[in-house]
Design an enzyme around this catalytic site. Structure first.
Site: not given
Ligand SMILES: [Cu+2]
Ligand SMILES: *[C@@H]1O[C@H](CO)[C@@H](O)[C@H](O)[C@H]1NC(C)=O
Ligand SMILES: *[C@@H]1O[C@H](CO)[C@@H](O)[C@H](O)[C@H]1NC(C)=O
Ligand SMILES: *[C@@H]1O[C@H](CO)[C@@H](O)[C@H](O)[C@H]1NC(C)=O
Ligand SMILES: *[C@@H]1O[C@H](CO)[C@@H](O)[C@H](O)[C@H]1NC(C)=O
Ligand SMILES: *[C@@H]1O[C@H](CO)[C@@H](O)[C@H](O)[C@H]1NC(C)=O
Ligand SMILES: *[C@@H]1O[C@H](CO)[C@@H](O)[C@H](O)[C@H]1NC(C)=O
Ligand SMILES: *[C@@H]1O[C@H](CO)[C@@H](O)[C@H](O)[C@H]1NC(C)=O
Ligand SMILES: *[C@@H]1O[C@H](CO)[C@@H](O)[C@H](O)[C@H]1NC(C)=O
Ligand SMILES: *[C@@H]1O[C@H](CO)[C@@H](O)[C@H](O)[C@H]1NC(C)=O
Ligand SMILES: *[C@@H]1O[C@H](CO)[C@@H](O)[C@H](O)[C@H]1NC(C)=O
Ligand SMILES: *[C@@H]1O[C@H](CO)[C@@H](O)[C@H](O)[C@H]1NC(C)=O
Ligand SMILES: *[C@@H]1O[C@H](CO)[C@@H](O)[C@H](O)[C@H]1NC(C)=O
Length: 808
Positions: A413, A494
């Site tokens: 990420d 997320y």
């Molecule tokens: Cu997850």
């Protein structure tokens, strides 16, 4: 007796008006006590505390200012050999600056300044440039400086901060616009099939039903003796649109709705996108229902045949929105308990400009980077540095699945960056309304973006005590007031919540929690890779592995990592003829990098210490900080062994933690650009290990947090933080001669006998007093402002270009 005005709030701030000790002799206890003496060690002085700190030293780690970034960008544009195009005008075939950030000072220079009165280290910028004007496009990091830009400033490839020896990495994904065009050219060839199977369209127009995207990182495959660049894509349904009406009752939160990652459609295609000439690209096959068709014609033929199996649609509905649904909980319509700051006075001090913080016996500096977001430097405790640097290195989310997209997904990420997505926090929800907020800035695509209020600092009462004891004569109770530094990054689907929690016992806990939308899989034939969690939907299993750099310095930089083992042994004692099975404390020094890839031991049988062996306490025990898991899957690492997706970019994710010798050339365990070519990364963490001595030298601990995430129905619509969290703690261990929390005034001793309370001893802790007007602590959600963005090239600070959209 002192008369106080006591505000009784429910929950965190409840103030006991009378004794609430357990009743040892209820009858006698019920009697009114004969005498209550209230002692206060010294009267507290709320006006004496200054919430504004002055950093004792310049924050040499602080992010580049807007002006610094602008001057670096201007300087680089003047270097004709870089052949730069202004980022706003740049296309895939131009060279353009992607990111400008700080190159942190080398540690030796920093310590010389911080500890020895040396010069402020020279300030240098990082410039990450995409070189698109080439048949073989690449990205490259440069170091630019010293700052401020002068005739003495230079730029150079930042090779020394890599393990590959070169700051260049190939970009096999330079033609994003063409790839998008390619995808729609491919989907056009099967438009009729897709309408039949998935009831929608993917043409590139605004009213499309489907979004087309796929694996990350790109896959390399040898075909006919040649290495080819492979992209697997799939169809994701946009959550908005007519489908959003569900049962005629609920509608989604259109047009703001998220949740596309819950709507995979189960049709996949493989493209060979090698090189920059799309006429040489090709479709290498389709997958539907677990069956591979090597050509579009073959797929079409199968679809036309009567025995073709069609699977259930995965459609949006109210299950995707995160708005409240269902019967309200009883009692839930009244306001819940809330924490307040009495006396309107924060008990910590901040130098906003220098991003320097003092709380109780701790002090530290904060910085913020595009790649990793909030970071801490020079954490001191009782005037001594305990940590030089603490911060995230990388966050992997490694998926698995029966389909080629889930099997091909292993996000790193920092490629997307934690800085760009660390948005403003919401007072009253993300942080208490009384929290102190800081802004942070990052510089990408020649735009400086300031996230307002995206870091918060606050004290809170976790509602369990730090200490208590009682016997038949007294109770001793100490409050556990902790200090939290928080930032949240929403990277795609997320939301990562990062906390650093300081406590009065000298410990610091590093916590990461995840919420937001899972990335899910189409359900067909995916049973071995996750649960069937909705019509047509599987909760795709994946591992989260987030690595932290913890550069502890215990009483100087010469430290050793020592395992204190709780070991089962058989001992024959001089006072017995029998051999007894028992246990002993064994100290095992980790003196070489060869032995420095560690796992948490079975049965928690090792305590891990970073000690200064040459600085024992007065009993001869080395003063140390212990490092230990404290929540969830601390120390977890990737399940997949030698991931074919991550190749040489996963070295830090195979064990719980690692110890290496500190080196200026090894500042980071990972690099945001590794994702471009994970088989030939800029930083291969495994290369840090070269049998160097770790005995009483400057060592760095690299520790993994994370979770094995197998989403279940409770992850719909969003994963909840409660189970998706992981943390480690560092805590003094033989470091002081007692528990440091004895220093706090927030303790009470209650002496009693069967006649009742005889003595209340307080220690200067002040009771909250006065009256709270609850309306003054209500958050105003309309205060939410979002980012401030200023274009840096051409740079005109008086006429800023503003853009509130996020920048990757
Ligand atoms: Cu997850
Ligand atoms: C309270 O603070 C003032 C101002 O700093 C100081 O003069 C005074 O001595 C303090 N009183 C106590 C009891 O600490
Ligand atoms: C770059 O060149 C322009 C035009 O010559 C000049 O105005 C500017 O100051 C230069 N920038 C830097 C940082 O040297
Ligand atoms: C400079 O970049 C442009 C594209 O922005 C390209 O057309 C040109 O060939 C490049 N010049 C050199 C000397 O590489
Ligand atoms: C920092 O350390 C690296 C590696 O030793 C060195 O190449 C570089 O010049 C140093 N930077 C400064 C500003 O001294
Ligand atoms: C660079 O040097 C030139 C010539 O000595 C001088 O005129 C100019 O002001 C200098 N520029 C900077 C930014 O120091
Ligand atoms: C997409 O198709 C159009 C029309 O056939 C063609 O002109 C274009 O080059 C194609 N693009 C790619 C990237 O294949
Ligand atoms: C297909 O989509 C159309 C319009 O988008 C909708 O009216 C129809 O109900 C859908 N059919 C199915 C089987 O979902
Ligand atoms: C954050 O930015 C806002 C808007 O520019 C400013 O008013 C505020 O003072 C800044 N906060 C801090 C703590 O510097
Ligand atoms: C161990 O056994 C020997 C022989 O029976 C005996 O002399 C001795 O006293 C014993 N020692 C102890 C510590 O019981
Ligand atoms: C490691 O350091 C300790 C403490 O300084 C020292 O006693 C020991 O001899 C060293 N071990 C080696 C192998 O050098
Ligand atoms: C409790 O302690 C007080 C003060 O010492 C004493 O006067 C009283 O007698 C004690 N009560 C009992 C029941 O011991
Ligand atoms: C950008 O924001 C600044 C500060 O809020 C404001 O003064 C300016 O007018 C804005 N510029 C544009 C182009 O919106």
């Amino acid at each position: 007796m002192l008369v106080r005005t006591i505000v009784v709030l429910s929950g965190l701030l409840s103030v006991a008006a009378g004794p609430h000790a357990r009743l040892r002799s209820p009858k006698k206890w019920a009697k009114k006590p004969a005498l209550i003496e209230v002692l206060t060690a010294s009267s507290s002085n709320s006006t004496a505390f200054n919430p504004v700190a002055v950093a004792p030293k310049t924050n040499i780690f602080i992010s580049l200012t807007d002006d610094e970034a602008a001057s670096v960008i201007s300087f680089l544009h003047n270097q004709t050999e870089l052949n730069l195009t202004a980022a706003a005008d740049a296309g895939d075939w131009d060279n353009a600056i992607e990111v400008v950030d700080l190159v942190p000072p080398n540690k030796t220079d920093a310590l010389n300044y911080l500890d020895n009165g040396g010069l402020v280290p020279g300030r240098f910028a990082l410039a990450r440039i995409a070189f698109g004007a080439s048949e073989e496009p690449w990205l490259q990091d440069f170091i630019v400086g010293p700052l401020p830009i002068s005739n003495a400033s230079k730029y150079a490839s930042l090779d020394w901060a890599t393990t590959s020896g070169s700051a260049k990495i190939r970009n096999y994904n330079a033609d994003e616009d063409l790839i998008t065009q390619w995808n729609f050219n491919v989907t056009a060839t099967v438009a009729d099939i897709v309408l039949d199977l998935l009831n929608g369209t993917a043409t590139g127009s605004d009213d499309d039903t489907f979004d087309i995207w796929g694996i990350d990182p790109l896959w390399m495959e040898e075909i006919d003796g040649e290495e080819r660049v492979i992209l697997w894509n799939t169809y994701w349904r946009f959550p908005s649109g007519e489908d959003a009406i569900f049962d005629g009752k609920f509608s989604l939160q259109s047009p703001f709705i998220a949740g596309e990652t819950l709507l995979p459609q189960g049709l996949f295609f493989k493209s060979d996108i090698t090189g920059r000439d799309p006429s040489k690209w090709g479709v290498l096959g389709w997958v539907y229902g677990g069956i591979f068709y090597s050509t579009t014609a073959e797929f079409r033929k199968a679809w036309s045949s009567p025995d073709f199996v069609k699977y259930e649609l995965n459609l949006p509905g109210s299950w995707i929105g995160s708005d409240r649904v269902g019967e309200p909980f009883p009692g839930d319509s009244t306001a819940p308990p809330v924490a307040v700051q009495p006396d309107a006075g924060q008990r910590f001090s901040v130098d906003d400009a220098q991003k320097y913080v003092e709380w109780m016996d701790f002090s530290f500096y904060i910085t913020f980077t595009r790649d990793t977001g909030m970071r801490l430097y020079d954490i001191k405790y009782k005037g001594e540095r305990i940590i030089y640097e603490l911060g995230l290195q990388e966050a992997i989310a490694h998926y698995a699945g029966n389909d080629p997209v889930q099997a091909g997904t292993a996000y790193m990420d920092t490629f997307y960056g934690f800085g760009p997505y660390a948005f403003e926090l919401v007072a009253g929800y993300d942080c208490p309304t009384y929290a102190h907020f800081l802004n942070s800035t990052f510089h990408a695509a020649e735009i400086s973006t300031t996230h307002r209020n995206n870091i918060c600092l606050f004290e809170s009462d976790p509602a369990y005590l730090m200490q208590r004891h009682s016997n038949s004569e007294y109770l001793a109770l100490t409050k556990n007031i902790v200090f939290t530094l928080r930032s949240v990054s929403t990277v795609g689907n997320y939301d990562y919540n990062f906390d650093y929690i300081f406590a009065m016992d000298g410990s610091i806990e590093t916590v990461v929690r995840a919420s937001g939308y899972i990335q899910s899989a189409y359900y067909a034939k995916n049973n071995d890779y996750g649960y069937h969690i909705h019509d047509g939907l599987s909760g795709s299993m994946h591992d989260h592995s987030l690595n932290w750099k913890v550069d502890l310095d215990i009483l100087g930089t010469d430290n050793t990592f020592v395992k204190h083992k709780i070991a089962p042994v058989n001992v024959k004692y001089p006072w017995s003829n029998q051999t007894r099975s028992t246990m002993q404390l064994q100290r095992v020094r980790v003196e070489n990098e060869d032995d420095a890839k560690l796992s948490w031991p079975r049965n928690n049988a090792d305590m891990f210490m970073v000690e200064n062996s040459d600085k024992p306490n007065e009993y001869g025990e080395p003063r140390a900080y212990r490092i230990a898991p404290s929540r969830g899957g601390a120390g977890m690492h990737l399940t997949i062994e030698n991931s074919p997706n991550l190749l040489k970019s996963q070295g830090f994710a195979k064990h719980a933690l690692y110890i290496t010798k500190q080196k200026d050339t090894e500042p980071r365990a990972a690099h945001a650009n590794n994702d471009y070519d994970p088989g030939h990364p800029l930083i291969d963490f495994d290369e840090f290990f070269n049998s160097e001595s770790l005995n009483q030298t400057d060592i760095v601990v690299w520790l993994n947090l994370g979770m094995h995430h197998v989403p279940h129905t409770g992850d719909l619509p969003n994963t909840v933080f409660t189970t998706a969290q992981s943390a480690f703690i560092i805590a003094p261990h033989n470091y002081l001669l007692n528990d440091a929390s004895r220093t706090t005034r927030q303790m009470v001793r209650i002496d009693y006998n069967s006649s009742g309370v005889q003595l209340v001893k307080e220690f200067g802790g002040k009771m909250p007093s006065g009256v709270i007007n609850m309306s003054t602590i209500q958050p105003d959600f309309y205060d939410y402002e979002g980012d401030i963005a200023t274009r840096k090239f051409p740079y005109d600070p008086l006429h800023p270009f503003n853009d509130t959209e996020s920048i990757v």
